[in-house]
Design a protein around this motif. Structure first.
Motif, PDB file in Angstrom:
ATOM      1  N   SER A 181       8.359  -4.555  -7.035  1.00 24.27           N
ATOM      2  CA  SER A 181       8.349  -3.112  -7.206  1.00 24.27           C
ATOM      3  C   SER A 181       7.351  -2.504  -6.227  1.00 24.27           C
ATOM      4  O   SER A 181       6.565  -3.207  -5.594  1.00 24.27           O
ATOM      5  CB  SER A 181       7.956  -2.753  -8.643  1.00 24.27           C
ATOM      6  OG  SER A 181       6.607  -3.091  -8.869  1.00 24.27           O
ATOM      7  N   GLU A 182       7.362  -1.188  -6.134  1.00 19.63           N
ATOM      8  CA  GLU A 182       6.439  -0.510  -5.220  1.00 19.63           C
ATOM      9  C   GLU A 182       4.984  -0.780  -5.609  1.00 19.63           C
ATOM     10  O   GLU A 182       4.135  -0.999  -4.741  1.00 19.63           O
ATOM     11  CB  GLU A 182       6.714   0.990  -5.218  1.00 19.63           C
ATOM     12  CG  GLU A 182       5.852   1.753  -4.226  1.00 19.63           C
ATOM     13  CD  GLU A 182       6.186   3.234  -4.157  1.00 19.63           C
ATOM     14  OE1 GLU A 182       5.430   3.944  -3.474  1.00 19.63           O
ATOM     15  OE2 GLU A 182       7.167   3.677  -4.775  1.00 19.63           O
ATOM     16  N   GLU A 183       4.709  -0.808  -6.907  1.00 21.82           N
ATOM     17  CA  GLU A 183       3.338  -1.072  -7.360  1.00 21.82           C
ATOM     18  C   GLU A 183       2.899  -2.485  -6.984  1.00 21.82           C
ATOM     19  O   GLU A 183       1.755  -2.707  -6.591  1.00 21.82           O
ATOM     20  CB  GLU A 183       3.224  -0.868  -8.876  1.00 21.82           C
ATOM     21  CG  GLU A 183       3.372   0.564  -9.328  1.00 21.82           C
ATOM     22  CD  GLU A 183       4.832   1.016  -9.399  1.00 21.82           C
ATOM     23  OE1 GLU A 183       5.727   0.156  -9.554  1.00 21.82           O
ATOM     24  OE2 GLU A 183       5.080   2.215  -9.275  1.00 21.82           O
ATOM     25  N   GLU A 184       3.809  -3.454  -7.127  1.00 25.43           N
ATOM     26  CA  GLU A 184       3.478  -4.833  -6.765  1.00 25.43           C
ATOM     27  C   GLU A 184       3.252  -4.961  -5.257  1.00 25.43           C
ATOM     28  O   GLU A 184       2.359  -5.688  -4.815  1.00 25.43           O
ATOM     29  CB  GLU A 184       4.594  -5.782  -7.204  1.00 25.43           C
ATOM     30  CG  GLU A 184       4.698  -5.929  -8.705  1.00 25.43           C
ATOM     31  CD  GLU A 184       5.939  -6.695  -9.141  1.00 25.43           C
ATOM     32  OE1 GLU A 184       5.828  -7.432 -10.133  1.00 25.43           O
ATOM     33  OE2 GLU A 184       6.998  -6.558  -8.492  1.00 25.43           O
ATOM     34  N   LEU A 185       4.043  -4.251  -4.479  1.00 20.46           N
ATOM     35  CA  LEU A 185       3.858  -4.272  -3.026  1.00 20.46           C
ATOM     36  C   LEU A 185       2.499  -3.694  -2.655  1.00 20.46           C
ATOM     37  O   LEU A 185       1.773  -4.256  -1.829  1.00 20.46           O
ATOM     38  CB  LEU A 185       4.975  -3.485  -2.333  1.00 20.46           C
ATOM     39  CG  LEU A 185       6.372  -4.086  -2.416  1.00 20.46           C
ATOM     40  CD1 LEU A 185       7.412  -3.077  -1.960  1.00 20.46           C
ATOM     41  CD2 LEU A 185       6.459  -5.352  -1.582  1.00 20.46           C
ATOM     42  N   ARG A 186       2.154  -2.568  -3.276  1.00 19.18           N
ATOM     43  CA  ARG A 186       0.850  -1.945  -2.991  1.00 19.18           C
ATOM     44  C   ARG A 186      -0.304  -2.865  -3.407  1.00 19.18           C
ATOM     45  O   ARG A 186      -1.302  -2.968  -2.701  1.00 19.18           O
ATOM     46  CB  ARG A 186       0.734  -0.603  -3.700  1.00 19.18           C
ATOM     47  CG  ARG A 186       1.626   0.460  -3.097  1.00 19.18           C
ATOM     48  CD  ARG A 186       1.385   1.840  -3.719  1.00 19.18           C
ATOM     49  NE  ARG A 186       2.317   2.800  -3.185  1.00 19.18           N
ATOM     50  CZ  ARG A 186       2.201   3.383  -2.000  1.00 19.18           C
ATOM     51  NH1 ARG A 186       1.182   3.089  -1.232  1.00 19.18           N
ATOM     52  NH2 ARG A 186       3.092   4.256  -1.579  1.00 19.18           N
ATOM     53  N   ALA A 187      -0.156  -3.551  -4.528  1.00 17.76           N
ATOM     54  CA  ALA A 187      -1.199  -4.473  -4.979  1.00 17.76           C
ATOM     55  C   ALA A 187      -1.345  -5.652  -4.025  1.00 17.76           C
ATOM     56  O   ALA A 187      -2.461  -6.091  -3.734  1.00 17.76           O
ATOM     57  CB  ALA A 187      -0.887  -4.969  -6.388  1.00 17.76           C
ATOM     58  N   ALA A 188      -0.222  -6.158  -3.517  1.00 23.52           N
ATOM     59  CA  ALA A 188      -0.284  -7.282  -2.577  1.00 23.52           C
ATOM     60  C   ALA A 188      -0.952  -6.863  -1.276  1.00 23.52           C
ATOM     61  O   ALA A 188      -1.763  -7.605  -0.701  1.00 23.52           O
ATOM     62  CB  ALA A 188       1.123  -7.808  -2.309  1.00 23.52           C
ATOM     63  N   ILE A 189      -0.640  -5.660  -0.802  1.00 30.63           N
ATOM     64  CA  ILE A 189      -1.269  -5.177   0.430  1.00 30.63           C
ATOM     65  C   ILE A 189      -2.744  -4.895   0.186  1.00 30.63           C
ATOM     66  O   ILE A 189      -3.590  -5.160   1.054  1.00 30.63           O
ATOM     67  CB  ILE A 189      -0.519  -3.945   0.972  1.00 30.63           C
ATOM     68  CG1 ILE A 189       0.888  -4.363   1.414  1.00 30.63           C
ATOM     69  CG2 ILE A 189      -1.274  -3.310   2.131  1.00 30.63           C
ATOM     70  CD1 ILE A 189       1.792  -3.235   1.823  1.00 30.63           C
ATOM     71  N   ALA A 190      -3.089  -4.397  -0.990  1.00 32.15           N
ATOM     72  CA  ALA A 190      -4.497  -4.178  -1.324  1.00 32.15           C
ATOM     73  C   ALA A 190      -5.262  -5.494  -1.330  1.00 32.15           C
ATOM     74  O   ALA A 190      -6.424  -5.548  -0.912  1.00 32.15           O
ATOM     75  CB  ALA A 190      -4.620  -3.485  -2.672  1.00 32.15           C
ATOM     76  N   ALA A 191      -4.613  -6.576  -1.774  1.00 27.08           N
ATOM     77  CA  ALA A 191      -5.263  -7.893  -1.748  1.00 27.08           C
ATOM     78  C   ALA A 191      -5.518  -8.337  -0.313  1.00 27.08           C
ATOM     79  O   ALA A 191      -6.549  -8.943  -0.013  1.00 27.08           O
ATOM     80  CB  ALA A 191      -4.402  -8.921  -2.475  1.00 27.08           C
TER      81      ALA A 191
END
Length: 97
Positions: free
Chosen positions: A54-64
């Protein structure tokens, strides 16, 4: 009696640094580091494939990726561009790095 106390204090002072130094290492091993999370996302191994995130998971992965101190300026620049773009831009960043 005093000799026992002195011996106990001496033994405690010898072992205390070793016990205190080992405590943070065992606490750090309790959960995955950001590098582990990043590697799992980037390689599509055990985690959710990038195409199914999902978009939230993508943002979290990029934040990592951004939180990793070993990320260079180029990676940070590309990650920020991906975060400012579309969902497909984020997926492409995670696929290619």
């Amino acid at each position: 009696m005093i000799t026992n106390r002195i011996a106990l204090a001496l033994v405690a002072s010898v072992f205390a640094p070793a016990l205190l130094a080992a405590a943070p290492a065992s606490a750090a091993d309790a959960g995955p580091s950001s590098a582990t999370v990043t590697a799992a996302v980037a390689t599509d191994d055990p985690g959710t494939p990038v195409d199914e995130m999902s978009e939230e998971e993508l943002r979290a992965a990029i934040a990592a990726v951004l939180a990793d101190p070993d990320s260079g300026r180029g990676v940070e620049r590309e990650a920020n561009e991906a975060l400012g773009g579309t969902v497909e831009d984020m997926r492409e960043f995670l696929r290619t790095g």
